[in-house]
Design a protein around this motif. Structure first.
Motif, short mmCIF file in Angstrom:
data_model
loop_
_atom_site.label_atom_id
_atom_site.label_comp_id
_atom_site.label_asym_id
_atom_site.label_seq_id
_atom_site.Cartn_x
_atom_site.Cartn_y
_atom_site.Cartn_z
N GLN A 265 0.06 -8.10 -7.17
CA GLN A 265 1.47 -8.00 -6.80
C GLN A 265 2.30 -7.26 -7.85
N PRO B 84 4.16 -4.22 -9.60
CA PRO B 84 4.85 -3.10 -8.94
C PRO B 84 4.01 -1.82 -8.92
N ASP B 85 3.12 -1.65 -9.91
CA ASP B 85 2.32 -0.42 -9.93
C ASP B 85 0.92 -0.61 -9.35
N PRO C 70 -1.79 -0.11 -6.84
CA PRO C 70 -1.78 1.00 -5.88
C PRO C 70 -2.05 0.61 -4.42
N TYR C 71 -2.49 -0.63 -4.17
CA TYR C 71 -2.92 -0.95 -2.80
C TYR C 71 -1.96 -1.88 -2.07
N GLY C 72 -0.77 -2.00 -2.63
CA GLY C 72 0.33 -2.68 -1.96
C GLY C 72 0.01 -4.08 -1.49
N SER C 73 0.46 -4.38 -0.29
CA SER C 73 0.29 -5.74 0.25
C SER C 73 -0.98 -5.84 1.08
N ASP C 74 -1.87 -4.86 0.92
CA ASP C 74 -3.07 -4.78 1.71
C ASP C 74 -4.24 -5.55 1.08
N ARG C 75 -3.92 -6.55 0.26
CA ARG C 75 -4.94 -7.31 -0.46
C ARG C 75 -4.62 -8.79 -0.39
#
Ligand code: S5P
Length: 273
Positions: A138, A140-141, A143-148
């Protein structure tokens, strides 16, 4: 638990984007099967993923058992996941201090964060392991956003498992506390009723993955204990995980279809469809 609701209903209301996607994939493919693709070469893994892809919702890997892990493994898995619309679950079972698991997850040879939608951990080290993995995913940097997302290994299927009692209760505590990253549990049943020192969060909907599913065997010689898809789903499994029952069958594609059908029928029976 929300296990009486349909995957579509849960996809609509779930707060976690990856959980929503998981339910959408299940509904779209009419499959709640996770195949545990415990093979030892990249070619076997990608071959299984391609052949079984149409019938499964998730592929579960043990990437560290491959003898030839490489860039090709990652590229292949990612492109097959897109081709067949399944998610990837690396069964790494993180179990260490926070500082170590962050590196095991997001750095290192296996680059797990780069390709695995779902990971799991044991809560043996305490709350810090969940906090650390959530913090990494979670950031900010990241790279795989909320896809985890994370599944907590709350129970185990092996004979004499010590993942019971206070351990399982703590699993529920941390799932409630870190709900924005924790999708749910790897467990043999729904855990909503388990005693927890954290009050249920309003609207909580933990996803239950149940492993140790096999249609033709009761167990193996090393302590594995099996139940059927019907039994697992009856006890609250949302996704059934089968390894040898599928990949070691004489015809893995036929086996995958059979688990898919039985898993789906048991789900329909549960939601009253
Ligand atoms: O309690 C557990 C948790 C897991 S993730 N028991 C398990 O068997 N597993 C995993 O599920 C195990 O590591 C293996 O990859 C799979 C079961 O494989 P099978 O061949 O026995 O179906």
């Amino acid at each position: 638990s929300k296990s009486h609701l349909t995957y579509s209903a849960r996809a609509t209301t779930h707060a976690n984007p990856l959980a929503r996607r998981l339910f959408e994939v299940a509904e779209a493919k009419q499959s709640n099967v996770t195949v545990s693709a415990d093979v030892t070469t990249t070619q076997e893994l990608l071959d299984l993923a391609d052949r079984l892809g149409p019938y499964i919702a998730v592929i579960k890997t043990h990437i560290d058992i491959l003898s030839d892990f490489s860039e090709e493994t990652i590229t292949g898995l990612k492109s097959l996941a897109a081709k067949h619309n399944f998610l990837i679950f690396e069964d790494r079972k993180f179990i260490d201090i926070g500082n170590t698991v962050q590196k095991q997850y997001h750095q290192g040879t296996l680059r797990i964060s780069e390709w695995s939608h779902i990971i799991n951990c044991s809560v043996l080290p305490g709350e810090g392991i969940v906090e650390a993995l959530a913090q990494t995913a979670q950031a900010p940097d990241f790279p795989y956003g909320s896809d985890r997302g994370l599944l907590i290994l709350a129970e185990m299927t092996s004979k004499g498992s010590l993942a019971t009692g206070a351990y399982t209760s703590a699993s529920v505590d941390y799932a409630r506390k870190y709900q924005s990253f924790v999708l749910g549990f790897v467990s043999t049943r729904a855990l909503g009723e388990v005693e927890s020192s954290v009050a249920p969060v309003k609207g909580e909907d933990f996803v239950v993955f149940t492993t140790g599913v096999n249609l033709s065997s009761k167990g193996d010689k090393l302590g594995q204990q099996y139940q059927t898809p019907q039994s697992a789903i009856g006890r609250g499994a949302d996704f059934i995980i089968a390894g040898r029952g599928i990949y070691a069958a004489p015809d893995p594609v036929e086996a995958a279809k059979q688990y898919q059908q039985q898993g789906w029928e048991a789900y329909l029976a549960r939601v009253g469809g």
